[in-house]
Design a protein around this motif. Structure first.
Motif: not given
Ligand code: B12
Length: 209
Positions: A129-152
């Motif tokens: 979904k992140f990859a799709e959003a990059v293709v669709t919106h052509k952003p300058d920045i993508v920010g990823l958030s994670a709060l769990l060591t298991t999702t890092m």
């Protein structure tokens, strides 16, 4: 005090009524919409600086961001009519498996406050979904958030999925309590920030580089 100074002050104080009426006054006085926007951004910059210095905390930032948001609701149609658009776009989301969004939302608000167009994909966002959003919106920045060591580790798969798109220009930045600069370097992200105010400094620096 001029309308612009009182607008800046109202955002700093998180006084949404005063912020909204200052925007209305400034528009009635036919002040340039760009100057009104600049006053809002200056106010949020100050909020960011004080947050970073631990002089204020999450609730004050949320209140200031609400004042900014309500002001923008009035200003935005005028900016659009004048052909003034945010120069940069950011996509943000919490990686798959992770439902924490308080910090991510705060970063999104600060980026909006810095006049970025922000597309928020929400929480539990799969890499594709992140990859799709990059293709669709052509952003300058993508920010990823994670709060769990298991999702890092899902940040790593997400970075890989984004790098596989044809967009080689996009900068990927990471954040969240367990994340570190070393981890960002290890998985090939472009940057890391420990809080929402530093996240603004970071993306401004990356865009300028
Ligand atoms: C609130 C909270 C929840 C809420 C989340 C509500 C919500 N809407 O977000 C609820 C109750 C749902 C929750 C659930 C769980 N939680 Co929880 N949660 C927390 C808690 C208490 C606060 C997190 C928070 O919001 N902090 C405040 C924000 C402002 O800070 P922040 O997120 O760090 O964000 C800042 C920076 O990190 C940075 N940042 C954040 N994102 C990004 C992104 C970018 C791009 C950038 C640049 C910067 C950046 O900027 C932000 C602002 O300054 C933490 C403990 C803690 N003190 O961190 C535990 C904590 C994260 N949770 C934990 C756990 C274990 C869970 C659960 C697994 C519990 C369970 N057994 O069900 C579930 C997981 C659910 C899931 N699949 O995600 C653990 C994680 C432990 C670990 N090592 O992985 C913690 C650390 C608690 C603990 N000490 O055990 N949780």
């Amino acid at each position: 005090m001029s309308f612009l100074l009182s607008l800046e002050e109202a955002v700093k104080q998180g006084n949404r009524n005063s912020a909204v009426s200052s925007v209305e006054d400034a528009l009635s006085a036919k002040l340039p919409p760009q100057d009104i926007l600049d006053a809002l951004v200056k106010g949020m910059d100050d909020v960011g600086r004080r947050f970073k210095a631990n002089a204020i905390f999450v609730p004050e930032v949320l209140i200031a961001a609400r004042a900014m948001k309500e002001s923008m609701a009035i200003l935005e149609p005028v900016l659009v009519a004048a052909g003034i658009q945010p120069e940069y776009t950011a996509v943000i989301g919490t990686v798959t498996g992770d439902l924490h969004d308080i910090g991510k939302n705060l970063v999104g608000m600060m980026w909006r406050g810095a006049n970025f167009k922000v597309i928020d994909l929400g929480t539990n966002v799969p890499p594709e979904k992140f990859a799709e959003a990059v293709v669709t919106h052509k952003p300058d920045i993508v920010g990823l958030s994670a709060l769990l060591t298991t999702t890092m580790p899902n940040m790593k798969i997400t970075v890989e999925a984004i790098r596989k798109t044809s967009d080689s220009r996009v900068k990927i930045v990471l954040g969240g309590a367990p994340v570190t600069q070393d981890y960002a370097d290890e998985i090939g992200a472009d940057g890391y920030a420990s809080d929402a105010a530093s996240a603004v400094d970071l993306v401004r620096k990356l865009i300028a580089s």
